[in-house]
Design an enzyme around this catalytic site. Structure first.
Site: not given
Ligand code: NDP
Ligand code: 2IT
Length: 443
Positions: A113, A125, A164-165
């Site tokens: 990525k 990570k 974050g993640d």
């Molecule tokens: P958040 O913590 O902000 O949100 C996660 C969301 O997914 C929440 O609604 C949560 O529900 C739900 N969720 C989490 N775990 C589970 C589970 N096991 N089963 C069902 N629902 C679940 O995280 P992000 O939005 O940052 O991340 C979401 C996805 O995007 C992840 O896969 C992450 O790796 C990916 N990602 C994030 C990036 C970023 O910049 N933040 C960048 C690229 C990818 P609840 O609140 O009930 O836990």
């Molecule tokens: O999965 C991802 O790419 C992230 N959670 C963001 C990683 C980052 O360094 O901004």
């Protein structure tokens, strides 16, 4: 046996208790077959053996005290997977499901990525099996301080830059940054996703979700189409899901579903994002509350957003949330595009089913790269001690997402598999890292 199969077998044998890692490696190496087999340099340099082995992994104890004075211990991780093209870069996940396999698969995916973003960032990570849900701000702060007390010795603005993640947003990054600064007595851009007053980049909060929509917008534009009038299913209600929904709506699509780990909502009128933001970003409440505030919406317990007919699906919650039965529902209901916001949200059998049935499938490493790309832009701003305007960052993000689309599209066509963005993204991401590794010798 082919070199790819040899390495795949070896990974399966050596990592029997790491199903997510094995899944991610299988998806990548399967995509690279033509490229690997046609260039003997890779085998000669044992490149795949080195690629699937993290350069360094750290596992550590995170002790902390709750508001009642009780002591808890969680397990922390940081996988520094590959630094061929830049310092390790990737998020931290705080969720009770976190384990070695999950952090390892996420670190592995991050290599490709980050390469796709065109910015100089290696792959890493980390995280912990800590659940921020239901904890007070003081408890989260004490956990973050303890986590950083160990992590600080392994990271640095030119070494490894976490972000974050899941479960790690602005609040957690603030506490982590404060503790790093205190322990090291230095202000550096060691984390991204920081608050705007202390070195954060404008548009980082929105970047992953917006980037996903920009990627899909370009994919549609290349087919003389757009989001206009399209019905869109989104899962999740966190950082990625909220800003994907916001941009999709702005571009003319109608988002009808969102979910959290308890259940999901269907709003045939289009999800009201002000309500979602209030619930999730301000109150940290459950999504079930949505139906008490918006008329005409339904709430269902458990998983299930993919039963709702849509033109485009954006899974934005977590890994392996879109399964074979979901893929069958989507195909039967006429879905044309699945573009991932989360990391590996689609199981491998579901991915194959979608592609075999004419659905355009875009893997997260391409379509969700906008988040880490904007983290890269935050690193640049920190290095030059400047902050760019929101338009400058957003325009660069848009440009990067378009470039990623065309890089994946071109690589897929060159490979003889046009329109296969899984293969295209993996090849395009791999080539730059592989060239860098070859140039740097055996290390
Ligand atoms: P958040 O913590 O902000 O949100 C996660 C969301 O997914 C929440 O609604 C949560 O529900 C739900 N969720 C989490 N775990 C589970 C589970 N096991 N089963 C069902 N629902 C679940 O995280 P992000 O939005 O940052 O991340 C979401 C996805 O995007 C992840 O896969 C992450 O790796 C990916 N990602 C994030 C990036 C970023 O910049 N933040 C960048 C690229 C990818 P609840 O609140 O009930 O836990
Ligand atoms: O999965 C991802 O790419 C992230 N959670 C963001 C990683 C980052 O360094 O901004």
């Amino acid at each position: 046996m082919s070199y790819v199969d040899d390495i795949l077998n070896r990974v399966k044998q050596e990592s029997p208790e790491e199903p997510e890692f094995v899944q991610a490696v299988t998806e990548v190496l399967d995509s690279l077959r033509n490229v690997i087999e046609s260039d003997p340099r890779y085998k000669e340099a044992a490149l795949l053996e080195r690629l699937v082995e993290p350069e360094r992994s750290v596992i550590f104890r995170v002790p902390w005290v709750d508001d009642k004075g009780d002591v808890h211990v969680n397990r922390g991780y940081r996988f520094q997977f590959n630094s061929a093209i830049g310092p390790y870069k990737g998020g931290l996940r705080f969720h009770p499901s976190v384990n070695l396999s999950i952090i390892k698969f996420l670190g592995f995916e991050q290599i490709f990525k980050n390469s796709l973003t065109t910015l100089p960032m290696g792959g890493g990570k980390g995280g912990a099996n800590f659940d921020p849900k239901g904890k007070s701000d003081s408890e989260v702060m004490r956990f973050c301080q303890s986590f950083m007390t160990e992590l600080q010795r392994h990271i640095g603005s030119d070494t490894d830059v976490p972000a974050g993640d899941i479960g790690v947003g602005g609040r957690e990054i603030g506490y982590l940054f404060g503790q790093y600064k205190r322990l090291r007595n230095e202000w550096t851009g060691v984390l991204t996703g920081k608050g705007i007053p202390y070195g954060g980049s404008l548009a980082r909060t929105e970047a992953t979700g917006y980037g996903l929509s920009y990627f899909t917008e370009e994919l549609l534009a290349c087919r003389n189409d757009s989001y206009e009038g399209k019905v869109v299913d989104i899962s999740g209600a966190g950082n990625v899901a909220i800003y994907a929904a916001e941009k999709v709506t702005e571009l003319g699509g109608k988002v009808v579903t969102m979910s959290d780990s308890s259940g999901w909502i269907y709003d045939p009128n289009g999800v009201n994002l002000e309500v979602i933001k209030q619930l999730k970003e301000v109150e940290r409440a459950r999504i079930s509350e949505y139906v008490n505030r918006v008329k005409g919406a339904e709430y269902h317990e458990g998983r299930g957003v993919w039963v709702i007919p849509c033109d485009i699906a954006h899974p934005c919650a977590t890994q392996n949330e879109l399964r074979i039965e979901d893929a069958k529902n989507l195909v039967a209901n006429g879905c044309k595009i699945v573009a991932e916001g989360a990391n590996m949200p689609t199981t491998y059998d579901a991915t194959k089913y979608l592609m075999d049935n004419g659905v355009i499938f875009v893997p997260g490493k391409a379509s969700n790269a906008g988040g880490v790309a904007t983290s890269g832009l935050e690193m640049s701003q920190n290095s030059e001690r400047l902050s760019w305007s929101v338009d400058e960052v957003d325009n660069r993000l848009k440009g990067i997402m378009k470039e990623i689309y065309h890089a994946a599209d071109d690589a897929a066509a060159e490979n003889g598999t046009p329109g296969n963005y899984m293969v295209g993204a993996n090849i395009a991401g791999f080539k730059k890292v592989a060239e860098a590794m070859l140039a740097q010798g055996v290390c």
